[in-house]
Write an enzyme that holds these catalytic residues in place. Structure first.
Site, PDB file in Angstrom:
ATOM      1  N   GLU A   8      -0.858  -8.764   5.188  1.00 12.08           N
ATOM      2  CA  GLU A   8      -1.134  -8.439   6.459  1.00 12.08           C
ATOM      3  C   GLU A   8      -2.255  -8.477   7.713  1.00 12.08           C
ATOM      4  OE1 GLU A   8      -0.579  -6.121   4.728  1.00 12.08           O
ATOM      5  OE2 GLU A   8      -0.804  -4.176   6.003  1.00 12.08           O
ATOM      6  N   CYS A  65       0.616  -1.254   0.030  1.00 10.14           N
ATOM      7  CA  CYS A  65      -0.568   0.119   0.054  1.00 10.14           C
ATOM      8  C   CYS A  65       0.971   1.117   0.125  1.00 10.14           C
ATOM      9  CB  CYS A  65      -0.464  -0.190   1.164  1.00 10.14           C
ATOM     10  SG  CYS A  65      -2.576   0.594   0.825  1.00 10.14           S
ATOM     11  N   HIS A  75      -3.585  -5.526   1.319  1.00 12.84           N
ATOM     12  CA  HIS A  75      -3.026  -6.186   2.172  1.00 12.84           C
ATOM     13  C   HIS A  75      -2.845  -7.399   3.178  1.00 12.84           C
ATOM     14  CE1 HIS A  75      -2.702  -1.712   3.147  1.00 12.84           C
ATOM     15  NE2 HIS A  75      -3.652  -1.681   2.963  1.00 12.84           N
TER      16      HIS A  75
END
Lengths: 228, 89
Positions: A204, A85, A202
């Site tokens: 994570e 990002c 994302h």
């Protein structure tokens, strides 16, 4: 393998990244943007967020942070460098990855889950996936429309450097599944050598059922496979 | 001497500018005979230099550092000497 997760002023996915590394059994620690020695690390993660308030352009001011010299050094030496990002925006601004990330076509900050197709499963970041696998990952950005001039785009595609592409749930790629207007539905790319990855979704934020999904864990498990 | 440089950073021609499109749509909606709108960004940089020539060169270096050459171009729109010591800190 020990990872540095860089904290810039305005980073906000740093702890999510630490958690993801931990779930995958990897060692990682936070380092400040002022750090000028990353020699004790094997790789770097540039997390999402709004570095320097996204003033000027997302990632534009972060590229001048003291730590970036070390990030470039690790990248040059072939260590894994990941930007997610805002981290992706920083990597393009710093010239470690080609192209740029422009305002989403619909001008909205878009925060939702999307499908992305794994285009390459032979990279340090994707070995735990299989080629063509469709992942469900969250996106959250206002400037995620991948852009590159026609020659660069052709080279990226020709060299198989598109790692993730927005798709439908069955892997079908069309503008209907493109959340931001990225050229060719590009969600993530690597550098020529294959050790610097930038992606808008994302991973994570999708490493545990409690977060709503585990499709992002493969990226961290892939890195863990590099250890041996 | 202290100078004020006005830098204009714009998206390259040909790169779709959704902000400009949105503004264009509103202006057209208001009935203005507008063909198109592009949105850029203006930076007013107050800097110190020995001469106008040096100020111009410095402003250009700053403009280049702050512009993303993949998608943007910058123009030094103006450069003016400021009176006395104002602008200095």
């Amino acid at each position: 393998m020990r990872f540095a997760v860089v904290q810039f002023p305005g980073s906000n996915c740093d702890r999510d990244a630490l958690f993801a590394f931990q779930v995958a059994g990897l060692k990682a620690e936070l380092v400040p943007h002022t750090e000028t020695d990353l020699s004790r690390f094997d790789g770097v993660f540039l997390p999402g967020g709004f570095t320097y308030g996204d003033y000027l352009r997302p990632g534009a001011l972060a590229k001048f942070a003291p730590v970036m010299g070390e990030v470039e050094r690790l990248a040059r030496r072939g260590h894994p460098v990941i930007g997610v990002c805002n981290g992706f925006q920083i990597l393009t601004e710093a010239g470690l990855l080609p192209g740029a990330l422009l305002a989403n076509l619909n001008l909205h900050f878009t925060c939702k889950e999307v499908h992305v197709r794994v285009e390459r499963a032979d990279l340090p970041f994707t070995r735990a996936y299989r080629q063509g696998q469709v992942l469900r990952l969250p996106i959250a950005h206002a400037e995620g429309r991948y852009y590159a001039d026609p020659e660069t785009l052709e080279r990226l595609e020709g060299e198989g450097r598109v790692v993730f592409r927005y798709s439908g749930p069955k892997g079908e790629v069309s503008e209907a599944y493109n959340p931001n207007g990225s050229l060719n539905g590009i969600a993530g790319i690597v550098n020529e050598r294959g050790n610097v990855l930038g992606m808008m979704p994302h991973p994570e934020r999708a490493v545990h059922e409690v977060l709503g999904g585990t499709d992002g864990l493969g990226l961290f498990l892939s890195l863990a496979m590099e250890v041996v | 001497m202290t100078y004020q440089a006005t830098l204009l950073i714009e998206l390259k021609p040909g790169i779709l500018d959704p902000q400009g499109r949105a503004v264009e749509g509103v202006l057209k909606g208001l009935g203005h005979p507008v063909e198109s709108v592009r949105v850029g960004r203006v930076l007013e940089v107050v800097l110190r230099a020995e001469s106008e020539e040096e100020a111009r060169a410095l402003a250009s270096r700053i403009g280049a550092a702050l512009t993303n050459p993949v998608m943007e171009v910058f123009t030094l729109e103006g450069l003016k000497a400021l009176e006395g010591a104002e602008g200095g800190r």
